[in-house]
Design an enzyme around this catalytic site. Sequence first.
Site, mmCIF file in Angstrom:
data_model
loop_
_atom_site.group_PDB
_atom_site.id
_atom_site.type_symbol
_atom_site.label_atom_id
_atom_site.label_comp_id
_atom_site.label_asym_id
_atom_site.label_seq_id
_atom_site.Cartn_x
_atom_site.Cartn_y
_atom_site.Cartn_z
ATOM 1 N N GLY A 11 0.838 -1.190 0.000
ATOM 2 C CA GLY A 11 0.000 0.000 0.000
ATOM 3 C C GLY A 11 0.873 1.240 0.000
ATOM 4 O O GLY A 11 2.104 1.156 -0.182
ATOM 5 N N ARG A 34 -1.286 -8.695 -4.755
ATOM 6 C CA ARG A 34 -1.676 -8.963 -6.146
ATOM 7 C C ARG A 34 -0.449 -9.152 -7.030
ATOM 8 O O ARG A 34 0.467 -8.335 -7.014
ATOM 9 C CB ARG A 34 -2.507 -7.798 -6.689
ATOM 10 C CG ARG A 34 -3.871 -7.670 -6.045
ATOM 11 C CD ARG A 34 -4.574 -6.353 -6.395
ATOM 12 N NE ARG A 34 -4.083 -5.742 -7.607
ATOM 13 C CZ ARG A 34 -3.836 -4.421 -7.712
ATOM 14 N NH1 ARG A 34 -4.030 -3.623 -6.685
ATOM 15 N NH2 ARG A 34 -3.412 -3.932 -8.851
ATOM 16 N N ALA A 141 2.352 9.161 3.565
ATOM 17 C CA ALA A 141 3.165 8.426 2.598
ATOM 18 C C ALA A 141 3.540 9.249 1.373
ATOM 19 O O ALA A 141 4.667 9.181 0.885
ATOM 20 C CB ALA A 141 2.436 7.158 2.184
ATOM 21 N N LYS A 192 -4.850 8.555 17.094
ATOM 22 C CA LYS A 192 -4.871 9.749 16.226
ATOM 23 C C LYS A 192 -5.764 9.532 15.005
ATOM 24 O O LYS A 192 -6.333 10.497 14.467
ATOM 25 C CB LYS A 192 -3.455 10.143 15.815
ATOM 26 C CG LYS A 192 -2.666 9.073 15.061
ATOM 27 C CD LYS A 192 -2.769 9.174 13.570
ATOM 28 C CE LYS A 192 -2.077 8.033 12.876
ATOM 29 N NZ LYS A 192 -2.132 8.110 11.423
ATOM 30 N N THR A 249 -2.058 14.093 10.868
ATOM 31 C CA THR A 249 -3.206 13.308 10.419
ATOM 32 C C THR A 249 -4.510 14.095 10.502
ATOM 33 O O THR A 249 -5.417 13.898 9.691
ATOM 34 C CB THR A 249 -3.318 12.007 11.245
ATOM 35 O OG1 THR A 249 -2.050 11.359 11.244
ATOM 36 C CG2 THR A 249 -4.345 11.069 10.657
#
Length: 336
Positions: A11, A34, A141, A192, A249
């Site tokens: 991911g 996958r 990310a 969070k 976040t």
Amino acid sequence: MGEHIAVLGAGSWGTAFAKVMADAGQRVVLWARRGDLAEAIAGDRENADYLPGVRLPATLTSTSDPRRALEGAGTVVLGIPSQTVRHNLTSWRSLIDPGATLVSLAKGVELGTLKRMSEVIADVTGAGADRIAVVSGPNLAKEIGAEQPTATVIACADHERAVALQRACTTGYFRPYTITDVVGCELGGACKNVIALSCGMADGLGFGANTLATLITRGLAETSRLGAALGADPLTFAGLAGLGDLVATCSSPLSRNRTFGARLGRGETMAQAQAAAAGQVAEGVKSCSSIRELALRHGVEMPITEVVHRVCHDGFDPREMAGALIGRKTKPERER
């Protein structure tokens, strides 16, 4: 760190952290569930599905075969959603070297057992606390993939192991710190996500900076209360794994939890918000329930978490959120 590092989970965050470790000079094998994604990463040097536009180093290879990823790996990094850790790790444990360092990137509390991810890892593998580490902090990310400067925390009961991991992922744009407070690091990372959902709801409802600051600050207070009940170091919540991760976040549109909450605040249903997420997991949607249960078990008051749980799972209208929180009985800011 062993022959190579296996990162299980392709991911956005798993891929970004794999890139960090490769940029730090490590040989990394990234496992994707996958086969087509693993092949695309290998051929294009890019994870177009989850981290588009980010060039991946040649020292990072990819596979959909867990045996190939894990064979000879001295460090195993778990970059999968928190609620899937137990199931996946159960199928992988026989492939993991008995002395390997196990690293959790997942931020959540397991439904049912109410265990933190390091506890789940210990449960499944039998590994001692000295072999299990946790990475947390402001870890968006996309920004890390773009090599924007950031810092993070590596927590492990074995300080020397944390230092070894620190050396293995230090780059010109990624600065890791070490602590031994695994409990505080994990609770900060899990809670969070729930607070970010509330901030997203507030944004979707049209509320401004005062409301956001209130939710962040009081969210930190309830996270700290839970941490104190579970034996965490209070100072951890003032650091990168606490306040740092919380601010990033709760305030960034790149945050999946904040974005999910904003959709609910604008009037979308849970099903609509989940469809719009297009396979990306907003961890707080499930963790709000397990964190709420954990708080109830320890007699800790967590009103924001309670409201988020009611919105996500009991059909509570986000428009009633402010009244449910502001209308509570007044009290001192700090308990005596």
